[in-house]
Design a protein around this motif. Structure first.
Motif, PDB file in Angstrom:
ATOM      1  N   HIS A  10      -5.541   4.336   4.341  1.00  0.00           N
ATOM      2  CA  HIS A  10      -4.165   3.181   3.303  1.00  0.00           C
ATOM      3  C   HIS A  10      -3.206   2.590   3.862  1.00  0.00           C
ATOM      4  O   HIS A  10      -3.107   1.478   3.112  1.00  0.00           O
ATOM      5  CB  HIS A  10      -4.041   4.623   2.418  1.00  0.00           C
ATOM      6  CG  HIS A  10      -5.137   5.399   1.976  1.00  0.00           C
ATOM      7  ND1 HIS A  10      -5.674   4.745   0.260  1.00  0.00           N
ATOM      8  CD2 HIS A  10      -5.423   6.415   2.093  1.00  0.00           C
ATOM      9  CE1 HIS A  10      -6.514   5.643  -0.036  1.00  0.00           C
ATOM     10  NE2 HIS A  10      -6.468   7.140   0.899  1.00  0.00           N
ATOM     11  N   ALA A  64       0.224  -1.291 -10.207  1.00  0.00           N
ATOM     12  CA  ALA A  64      -0.738  -0.893  -9.920  1.00  0.00           C
ATOM     13  C   ALA A  64      -2.485  -1.817 -10.946  1.00  0.00           C
ATOM     14  O   ALA A  64      -2.970  -2.184 -10.781  1.00  0.00           O
ATOM     15  CB  ALA A  64      -1.222   0.140  -9.874  1.00  0.00           C
ATOM     16  N   ARG A  70      -1.824  -1.164  -3.861  1.00  0.00           N
ATOM     17  CA  ARG A  70      -3.041   0.184  -4.107  1.00  0.00           C
ATOM     18  C   ARG A  70      -1.962   1.219  -3.636  1.00  0.00           C
ATOM     19  O   ARG A  70      -0.854   1.351  -3.052  1.00  0.00           O
ATOM     20  CB  ARG A  70      -3.637  -0.033  -2.443  1.00  0.00           C
ATOM     21  CG  ARG A  70      -4.363  -1.907  -2.505  1.00  0.00           C
ATOM     22  CD  ARG A  70      -5.842  -1.517  -1.592  1.00  0.00           C
ATOM     23  NE  ARG A  70      -5.508  -0.956  -0.521  1.00  0.00           N
ATOM     24  CZ  ARG A  70      -5.764  -0.514   0.332  1.00  0.00           C
ATOM     25  NH1 ARG A  70      -7.174  -0.073   0.367  1.00  0.00           N
ATOM     26  NH2 ARG A  70      -4.756  -0.805   1.856  1.00  0.00           N
ATOM     27  N   SER A  77       1.357  -1.545   0.334  1.00  0.00           N
ATOM     28  CA  SER A  77       0.006  -0.403  -0.055  1.00  0.00           C
ATOM     29  C   SER A  77       0.838   1.340   0.235  1.00  0.00           C
ATOM     30  O   SER A  77       1.249   1.444   0.963  1.00  0.00           O
ATOM     31  CB  SER A  77      -1.040  -0.196   1.773  1.00  0.00           C
ATOM     32  OG  SER A  77      -1.807  -1.197   1.309  1.00  0.00           O
ATOM     33  N   PRO A 107      -3.498  -5.433  -9.530  1.00  0.00           N
ATOM     34  CA  PRO A 107      -4.208  -4.967  -8.501  1.00  0.00           C
ATOM     35  C   PRO A 107      -4.829  -5.727  -7.067  1.00  0.00           C
ATOM     36  O   PRO A 107      -5.490  -4.891  -6.276  1.00  0.00           O
ATOM     37  CB  PRO A 107      -5.862  -5.478  -9.798  1.00  0.00           C
ATOM     38  CG  PRO A 107      -5.826  -6.377 -10.240  1.00  0.00           C
ATOM     39  CD  PRO A 107      -4.461  -6.517 -10.192  1.00  0.00           C
TER      40      PRO A 107
END
Length: 243
Positions: free
Chosen positions: A170, A121, A129, A100, A125
């Motif tokens: 996040h 990304a 992120r 992340s 996927p």
């Protein structure tokens, strides 16, 4: 590291990770108007020479399976060591580490490696992120008026700054110490950017530097206890590395 004739030096993180490419590596260097080394490198032409030495040991070495989740927090050219980690993790089809990234820049046009990051990304996927943050949009082409008009932000880019709210949303959540025996195995967070950001996220002593006695009397680099925003979020010193 790049060294000049006066033996001054600057560390740079290569953005290429192919260790079999003998005699070849790539650097990403942003030119600053008063930058001693970046200005010299920007003036170089094919055939010019510069002096490099390395590799220099990093505070963090990526190892597959060391932790299931890695949070990456970067600003400006601090993206270069993060891109190394991302490439190393995603290049291994058997690796399941989830990444992340929170990456802050001044404006959309100043986001470094944007195309490469977007492609990574899109291709992974389930494993990568990205949250792109900018301080302001890019100005729209001048229409002859004195008022500054701004372009719309690109998809996936938002206005904001790196703060507790953004990181909580996040980054992988800090584990509950009551339920996790080895906290450092649950997740890890890497931080790279300006000194002010490092201190804000990791604590006022995060750039102390220096050395201290280690086991057997050997000297080792100091790594002060974590503080700042990341401590408020529940991360421990063993889970955070600033680069």
């Amino acid at each position: 590291m790049v060294v000049d004739a006066a033996t001054n030096y600057r560390p740079y993180s290569p953005i290429s990770i192919d260790r079999n490419a003998k005699g070849f590596f790539e650097l990403l260097v942003r030119k600053y108007p008063q930058g001693q080394f970046s200005s010299q490198l920007a003036r170089m032409e094919p055939g010019d020479q510069a002096t490099f030495f390395g590799p220099v040991a990093s505070r963090f070495e990526y190892r597959r399976g060391a932790t299931p989740q890695i949070g990456l927090v970067a600003a400006g050219t601090g993206i270069t060591p993060m891109w190394q980690v991302i490439q190393a993790a995603l290049a291994d089809s058997t690796d399941t580490t989830r990444l992340s990234l929170v990456y802050a820049s001044k404006s959309p046009s100043s986001i470094l490696l944007k195309g490469e990051l977007d492609r990574a990304a899109a291709e992974h996927p389930d494993r990568l992120r990205i949250c792109f943050l900018v301080s302001q949009p890019d100005p729209a082409p001048s229409g002859g008026t004195r008022m500054v008009e701004w372009e719309a932000l690109p998809a996936g880019v938002q206005l904001g700054r790196i703060d507790e709210h953004v990181l909580r949303a996040h980054l992988p959540a800090a584990p509950d110490s009551a339920r996790t025996e080895r906290l450092e195995d649950a997740c890890h967070v890497l931080v790279c950017g300006p000194d002010s950001m490092i201190r804000d996220l990791c604590g006022p002593r995060a750039r102390d530097g220096g050395v201290q006695p280690g086991p057997g009397g050997a000297m080792q680099a100091r790594h002060p206890a974590i503080g700042g925003v990341l401590r408020n979020l529940g991360y421990r010193s063993s889970q955070v590395t600033w680069l």
